[in-house]
Design a protein around this motif. Sequence first.
Motif, PDB file in Angstrom:
ATOM      1  N   TYR A   1      20.362   9.185  54.638  1.00 32.85           N
ATOM      2  CA  TYR A   1      19.000   9.203  54.349  1.00 32.85           C
ATOM      3  C   TYR A   1      18.243   8.656  53.091  1.00 32.85           C
ATOM      4  O   TYR A   1      17.152   8.065  53.181  1.00 32.85           O
ATOM      5  N   GLU A   2      19.033   8.620  52.239  1.00 30.27           N
ATOM      6  CA  GLU A   2      18.838   7.498  50.775  1.00 30.27           C
ATOM      7  C   GLU A   2      18.555   6.579  51.335  1.00 30.27           C
ATOM      8  O   GLU A   2      17.376   5.868  50.815  1.00 30.27           O
ATOM      9  N   LEU A   3      19.581   5.905  51.655  1.00 28.69           N
ATOM     10  CA  LEU A   3      19.464   4.416  52.175  1.00 28.69           C
ATOM     11  C   LEU A   3      18.246   4.213  53.226  1.00 28.69           C
ATOM     12  O   LEU A   3      17.512   3.113  53.146  1.00 28.69           O
ATOM     13  N   LEU A   4      17.975   5.242  53.957  1.00 27.19           N
ATOM     14  CA  LEU A   4      16.805   5.061  55.044  1.00 27.19           C
ATOM     15  C   LEU A   4      15.473   4.815  54.181  1.00 27.19           C
ATOM     16  O   LEU A   4      14.549   4.027  54.639  1.00 27.19           O
TER      17      LEU A   4
ATOM     18  N   GLY B   1      10.125  -2.266  52.293  1.00 30.23           N
ATOM     19  CA  GLY B   1       9.326  -2.932  53.175  1.00 30.23           C
ATOM     20  C   GLY B   1      10.023  -3.328  54.363  1.00 30.23           C
ATOM     21  O   GLY B   1       9.590  -4.311  55.230  1.00 30.23           O
ATOM     22  N   LEU B   2      11.336  -2.951  54.540  1.00 34.14           N
ATOM     23  CA  LEU B   2      11.973  -3.242  55.666  1.00 34.14           C
ATOM     24  C   LEU B   2      11.647  -2.005  56.799  1.00 34.14           C
ATOM     25  O   LEU B   2      11.785  -0.711  56.733  1.00 34.14           O
ATOM     26  N   VAL B   3      11.551  -2.285  58.093  1.00 33.50           N
ATOM     27  CA  VAL B   3      11.479  -1.434  59.090  1.00 33.50           C
ATOM     28  C   VAL B   3      12.876  -1.157  60.027  1.00 33.50           C
ATOM     29  O   VAL B   3      13.251  -2.057  60.547  1.00 33.50           O
ATOM     30  N   PRO B   4      13.276   0.166  59.916  1.00 32.99           N
ATOM     31  CA  PRO B   4      14.481   0.248  60.243  1.00 32.99           C
ATOM     32  C   PRO B   4      14.286   0.211  61.976  1.00 32.99           C
ATOM     33  O   PRO B   4      13.162   0.299  62.599  1.00 32.99           O
ATOM     34  N   ASN B   5      15.411  -0.082  62.730  1.00 34.82           N
ATOM     35  CA  ASN B   5      15.373  -0.372  64.213  1.00 34.82           C
ATOM     36  C   ASN B   5      16.015   1.038  64.729  1.00 34.82           C
ATOM     37  O   ASN B   5      16.556   1.705  64.016  1.00 34.82           O
TER      38      ASN B   5
ATOM     39  N   ILE C   1      12.895  11.285  66.435  1.00 29.07           N
ATOM     40  CA  ILE C   1      12.022  10.405  67.532  1.00 29.07           C
ATOM     41  C   ILE C   1      10.603  10.544  67.065  1.00 29.07           C
ATOM     42  O   ILE C   1       9.860   9.586  67.214  1.00 29.07           O
ATOM     43  N   GLU C   2      10.164  11.574  66.506  1.00 24.58           N
ATOM     44  CA  GLU C   2       8.691  11.427  66.229  1.00 24.58           C
ATOM     45  C   GLU C   2       8.634  10.540  64.960  1.00 24.58           C
ATOM     46  O   GLU C   2       7.388   9.833  64.744  1.00 24.58           O
ATOM     47  N   GLU C   3       9.581  10.323  63.828  1.00 23.12           N
ATOM     48  CA  GLU C   3       9.250   9.534  62.729  1.00 23.12           C
ATOM     49  C   GLU C   3       9.381   8.183  63.238  1.00 23.12           C
ATOM     50  O   GLU C   3       8.789   7.295  62.806  1.00 23.12           O
ATOM     51  N   MET C   4      10.358   7.714  64.267  1.00 28.12           N
ATOM     52  CA  MET C   4      10.320   6.394  64.805  1.00 28.12           C
ATOM     53  C   MET C   4       9.027   6.058  65.384  1.00 28.12           C
ATOM     54  O   MET C   4       8.490   4.781  65.223  1.00 28.12           O
ATOM     55  N   ARG C   5       8.266   6.664  66.217  1.00 24.17           N
ATOM     56  CA  ARG C   5       6.961   6.531  66.711  1.00 24.17           C
ATOM     57  C   ARG C   5       5.911   6.140  65.616  1.00 24.17           C
ATOM     58  O   ARG C   5       5.391   5.481  65.718  1.00 24.17           O
ATOM     59  N   LYS C   6       6.265   6.963  64.301  1.00 22.84           N
ATOM     60  CA  LYS C   6       5.039   6.682  63.375  1.00 22.84           C
ATOM     61  C   LYS C   6       5.255   5.435  62.812  1.00 22.84           C
ATOM     62  O   LYS C   6       4.243   5.006  62.601  1.00 22.84           O
TER      63      LYS C   6
END
Length: 494
Positions: A225-228, A235-239, A263-268
Motif C-alpha cells: 500500500y505504501e508503494l501504491l 503521477g502514475l496511474v496504477p493499472n 474496486i471502488e478506489e479503482m473506479r475513482k
Amino acid sequence: MIKILGKMRQFGAVWALLEEIRNENPHFITAELFVVLIRRFASSRMVKKAIEVFDEMPKYGCPQDEAVFGALLDALCKNGDVKEAALVFEEMKVRFKPTLKIFTSLLYGWCKEGKILEAKHVLIQMKEAGFEPDIVVYNNLLSGYVLGNKMGDAFYLLKEMRRKGIDPNACSYTIVIQGLCKADRMVEAMRVFDEMEKNGCQGDVLAYTTLISGFCKWGKLERAYELLDRMKTEGLVPNSLTYLHIMVAHEKKEELEKCLELIEEMRKIGCVPDAGIYNVVIRLACKLEEVKEAARVWDEMERSGFSPGVDSFIVMIHGFIAQGCLVEACEHFKEMVGRGLFCVPQYGVLKDLLNSLLRAEKLEMAKDVWSCIVSKGCELNVSAWTIWIHALFSKGQVKEACSYCMEMMDADLMPQPDTFAKLMKGLRKLYNRQIAAEITEKVRKMAADREITFKMYKRRGERDLKEKVKEKTDGRKRRARRRRWGSSRSRSGI
C-alpha cells in the motif's frame, strides 16, 4: 484479406489467393505480404512452412532481401524456434549480410530459452561483424541472466553497461527487480529501485507493479500500500494488474470487504476493473458462502461490458453447488455451454454438478443438463460419458446408466473396462441378463473392430454374471474345508 486468412490459419486459401493475385494483379504482390505469411506460419509453429514462404518469393516475382530474411529469423525466435533460426542463419549468412537486428533477434531467442552460452556466442559474432551492443541487446542479456537465476551476473552486467557509457533504463532495472522479487529478495529489490531513481531514471508502472506483487507474495501488504500511494503521488496511474496483486493477497486473508473497497478506489481513479479482478471477488465471495454477493458482482461485471470467461463460470457454478443452489448452478452451466465455453478441461465441474443433482434426487434436472450438452453439439469423449454413466450408477440408476452406455456405443465410443464391470455387476443384481448380453456383445464387437483384446472386459465384467454360481461352489468347498479342519483340530486336541 491475406492477414485475416492467415490469422484464421486458412493457409490453403492464402496460397490460392496469392496465385489469383499473381495471375491478375502481379503488381500487388509485395515483400510485406510474404512477411505477414512468414509471421503467421511461425506463430503456428510451422517452421518449414515459414521457410518455404521465404524460398517461394522469387517464384512470385518478389526479390529476397535482408529485411525479409531478418523478419523470418525474428518471427522464428519470438515463437520459440531459435534453434531452427540459428540453423537458417548459418546456412544463409553468406547470401544475406547480417545486421544488428538479426543478431538482436537471435540473442533474444537464446535468452528467452535461458541459453546464456549460445547468447554469448551470438554476442561475439555481433562484435566480430563490427556491431557494438546497444541497450536492447543488454536488456535481452539481463533477461537471460534473470531467467537462469544468475543474479550475480545480472548485477555485473549493469556495471559493465555503465562502464561502456550505456546508462541502464527503466526496463533494465525492472528486469533485475523482477528477478529479485521472484527469489523473495525484496530488500535487494527495493535497493535496486532506489538506485534507479537516484540515477535519474523514474520508476514506471511496471516497476511499481513488480514490487507490489513481490511484497504481496511476501505477506507485507502494508509495504504494498505504501508503494501504491507513492506511485500515485508521482503521477502514475496504477493499472488493473497492480490492483490484482493486492486483491489476491486480501483473498488469501479472506478479506472480502477490502476487495470491494479496492474496486471502488479503482473506479475513482479511472482504472476499469477487468475480468481477473471480478473473478477474485466472485471466488472469495463463494468461498465465504456469500453467494448473493457473488451474484451481484457477476451482474455488475456483465453490465460493465465484460463477458464472463470459463474461469468465472466455473467459480460461480462451484459456489452455487457448495450452497445447495442447484437450480442456479444448472442455469449458469447451461449458459456456459450455450456460449461455447464447455470443453474437456471443464469435465470436473460437470462431474460435481451431476453428482450433486443425483445426491439431491434431481434426476430430471441432471438429464436436462446432459441433454443441453448433447443438443448444443459439444464434442463428448469417453471421459464425459463415463462421468455421467458412473454418476447414474452410483445412485442406483442402473437401467438409466445402461441406456446411456448403449447410446455412447452408438456414437462409436467404447466404454472403459471399469464402466463395463460396474454395469455387469448392477445387472446381475437386477437379474437382467438380456441387457447384459446385449452390452457384452456390442463391446465384444467393438473390441474386435479396434483389434484390441476383450480379455480385460471379460475378466472384469463377465465374471460378475457367473459370480452367483461360483459363490455356491466356493461355499460348498469352504464348508468341506471347515469340516476337515474341525475334525483335525478335534483329533489333535484329543
